[in-house]
Motif scaffolding. Sequence first.
Motif: not given
Length: 579
Positions: A89-100, A110-116
């Motif tokens: 999700y674009t709203t996924q917190p950093e900690g959850q991204i690391a876990y996933i 694959v990531v869409s934008t610099k902000e993400l």
Amino acid sequence: MNSISTVCELVDFGLDHNPGIVASTKRDGVWNDTDATTFRARMRACAAGFHSLGVRSGDRVALHAENSTEWLIIDQALLRLGAASVPIYTTQPEGQIAYIVRDAGVCGYVVSTKELYDGCPADLMSNPDMQWIVGLFGQYTDGMLTMEELIKRGDAQLSETPDLLDQTTSAVSGEDLATLCYTSGTTGDPKGVMLTHTNFTTNAIAVSERLPFDVPAPVLSFLPMSHSLERIATFFYLSKSCPIYFIETTDELLQDLAHVKPAHMTTVPRLLEKVHAGMMAKAAATKGIPGMIARWAFGRAEQFDVENPKPTLLDKLADKLVYSKVRAEPFGGNLEALTSGGAALSPKVQAFINGLGICCGQGYGLTETSPVITLYERDQMRPRSVGRTIRDVEVKIAEDGEILTRGPHIMRGYYNNPEATAETIAEDGWLHTGDIGELDKDGHLYITDRKKQLFKLSTGKYIAPVPIEVALASNALIEHAVVIGPEFKFCSALIVTDAAYVESSFGTDPDEDVLRAKVQDIIDQVNQTLPPHEQVKKFHLITEPFTIDGGELTPTLKVRRKNVFARYEKEIKALYTSS
């Protein structure tokens, strides 16, 4: 289509019959159309590009992006290699991204934008399986490939091995993993749901038999494709050659509806509640005879009988004077159906939308069920029902009231988590949904609550909080309502107001006493419909919104009850200690 066993075959069927636009994305105010020839060429080039990077059957690749044509292309490219996307999700917190990323063992990102990308863990590339990163619209760090560079690599690969994708696609089977979709984790770490090609194809085909609009026709998409509901909708749209129009935000929804003139869109109850509230407010503010007519017509719409939808002469008059204009102006003129999911839809709001002449019904499912279990039927709707089972899906109610389901829609299991899989899927194939519900004699399913959310008052009475919360939040003033009361004598509630509605109705610096009085009026109205033990006796007013970053909401905007109770422990205690 019944012989189709993979998502690749399903989508190719639709592309073969699509002479025009496959998808269009609104970006910076401009619509970017992609026809079938271009879509297929870019999809094939991306697939070959991924192959040149080492992606093979069974690999997992993270896909972290907003809804867009590019999202579809990347997903379809991976599927043609037998690989699986891991949506984030674009709203996924950093900690959850690391876990996933760690749990899924993704080989690429694959990531869409610099902000993400900037919101990703700083040590993203240090994960042992991670080999590369692709930016959809640019290069956001050294060593990152852009999507256009990926396509160039793919074109070069295809010039050397023209039959590469014929070989990889033909090797894909229905039992191959299509996606690893992580649940939002309301009670702990997200779990990776393994969904196969068969899961998706059988679900999409069964859904196509039920949705009440003529295809092919343009559709509007704004729910995140990281969620399985919009994901299955896009597979269905692609298979039926429906042009998909993607918007990243609903801020300009009315303008987008006017441009796209969609026949269908999936949505969530909160958006429909805001549409209903906005129309009622506009009618209330309209002076003279036009205002009187609008208020009369909208009042009739709220009383519309979805179970017996036979229009009377007065309904036909209201349609001529008001409803037909509403369908033409705010909704674009071609909207045939709205499918609501993700939470319970207020019966009044559902009646209102159907009363306007737009079919609006509910479906029910879980990420673990690909996701649809039941879905509404235009001529078989009932208030509060989430419809009947789609083809080849079974449902039964356990002795304790839990909804169980079995069929080709059931996930393969939770990735790297056999214990949780065994707890959820019985040996005989029945999946425990965790929801409490009941079936009527005609097979219509009604959801009562989440099994884990039911609680008991100190008086011994059981409370299902969700129906009460839905009734409270159906008013535009209330963004979230959280009913509390386990082991206490009565029910109370945490009430979160809708900031935008408060500002538009009460100004930028509203009087809290006025807000409290208005909320009390809403609670009093809801209490009149409830038995005494379910009535909300006290409430705590919260004017700061619940957020994902704050921990109160999941990426799919569901309330994390445990976190909310912990954060407002002091205020909850005060509700039960004050006089």
